[in-house]
Design an enzyme around this catalytic site. Structure first.
Site, short mmCIF file in Angstrom:
data_model
loop_
_atom_site.label_atom_id
_atom_site.label_comp_id
_atom_site.label_asym_id
_atom_site.label_seq_id
_atom_site.Cartn_x
_atom_site.Cartn_y
_atom_site.Cartn_z
N ASP A 62 11.79 91.60 36.89
CA ASP A 62 11.00 90.31 37.30
C ASP A 62 10.26 91.03 38.49
O ASP A 62 10.66 91.65 39.42
CB ASP A 62 11.98 89.49 38.07
CG ASP A 62 11.32 87.96 38.37
OD1 ASP A 62 10.16 87.99 39.07
OD2 ASP A 62 11.94 87.09 37.45
N ASN A 119 16.44 78.92 32.71
CA ASN A 119 15.81 77.49 32.61
C ASN A 119 15.41 77.16 31.44
O ASN A 119 14.68 77.91 30.46
CB ASN A 119 14.63 77.67 33.83
CG ASN A 119 15.16 77.85 35.11
OD1 ASN A 119 16.10 77.13 35.90
ND2 ASN A 119 14.71 78.89 35.81
N VAL A 126 7.58 80.51 32.14
CA VAL A 126 7.14 81.15 30.74
C VAL A 126 7.66 80.58 29.66
O VAL A 126 8.78 80.42 29.47
CB VAL A 126 7.26 82.64 30.87
CG1 VAL A 126 6.77 83.39 29.71
CG2 VAL A 126 6.76 83.21 32.04
N HIS A 130 13.95 83.14 28.26
CA HIS A 130 14.34 84.65 29.09
C HIS A 130 15.51 84.22 29.92
O HIS A 130 15.80 83.04 30.39
CB HIS A 130 13.11 85.10 29.94
CG HIS A 130 12.56 84.03 30.72
ND1 HIS A 130 11.86 82.98 30.37
CD2 HIS A 130 12.51 83.83 32.23
CE1 HIS A 130 11.35 82.14 31.38
NE2 HIS A 130 11.88 82.60 32.51
N HIS A 132 17.80 85.62 33.32
CA HIS A 132 17.64 86.22 34.63
C HIS A 132 18.95 86.75 34.69
O HIS A 132 19.92 85.96 34.82
CB HIS A 132 17.32 85.44 35.81
CG HIS A 132 15.97 84.44 35.75
ND1 HIS A 132 14.73 85.03 36.53
CD2 HIS A 132 15.40 83.64 35.08
CE1 HIS A 132 13.69 84.58 36.07
NE2 HIS A 132 14.25 83.32 35.28
#
Length: 167
Positions: A62, A119, A126, A130, A132
């Site tokens: 990140d 999220n 974005v 994805h 994290h």
């Protein structure tokens, strides 16, 4: 009575002069945008510090890590904006890799553990699914401070340590 008080407190306006920090948000439904940042990363148009790559997945650092070793995992094949769009086979692949990356953060960086964050819509910046993988260290605060972007020269050495510890 206690519940009512908590609800009133949660609904109360902020102190004068204090504004809520707006979270990023994307609509939950919509067309996949092939120009989003992660699609461009997959095509090699934007540089990243890679941790892992195969024909299905890409894991990379990140650019504004919550903690040292913060990794993002994306599908290179699914055109999924959120978890609601992600095919099961891609979810399985991503979760298996998240487990490996988490273990590598522990072994390669000395993290005490890791947190998975994902999220959908509200809180998502974005429009490409994805996950994290955020390493946790004893005594380190967990916060989303602004303005902590790092360059590839700072991220690459940490990526190399994670790559070296991947099993």
């Amino acid at each position: 009575m206690m519940l009512t008080a908590l609800l009133l407190l949660a609904a109360a306006p902020l102190e004068p002069g204090v504004e809520a920090d707006p979270e990023p948000s994307i609509p939950l439904s919509g067309q996949y945008d092939p120009q989003n940042a992660f699609a461009r990363i997959i095509r090699g148009e934007l540089p990243v510090a890679k941790v892992y790559e195969d024909r299905h997945l890409l894991a990379f650092m990140d650019r504004a890590p919550i903690s040292a070793g913060h990794v993002l995992i994306i599908s290179k094949t699914a055109k999924a904006r959120t978890l609601l769009d992600l095919p099961d086979r891609d979810l399985r692949r991503i979760l298996k890799l998240a487990r490996r990356v988490g273990r590598a953060e522990i072994d390669g960086l000395g993290a005490a553990g890791f947190r998975l964050i994902q999220n959908n819509g509200y809180g998502q910046s974005v429009p490409h699914f994805h996950l994290h993988v955020v390493p946790r260290y004893p005594g380190a605060a967990f916060n989303y401070a602004k303005d902590r972007a790092q360059g590839l020269d700072q991220l690459e050495p940490v990526a190399a340590r994670i790559r070296g510890a991947l099993r």
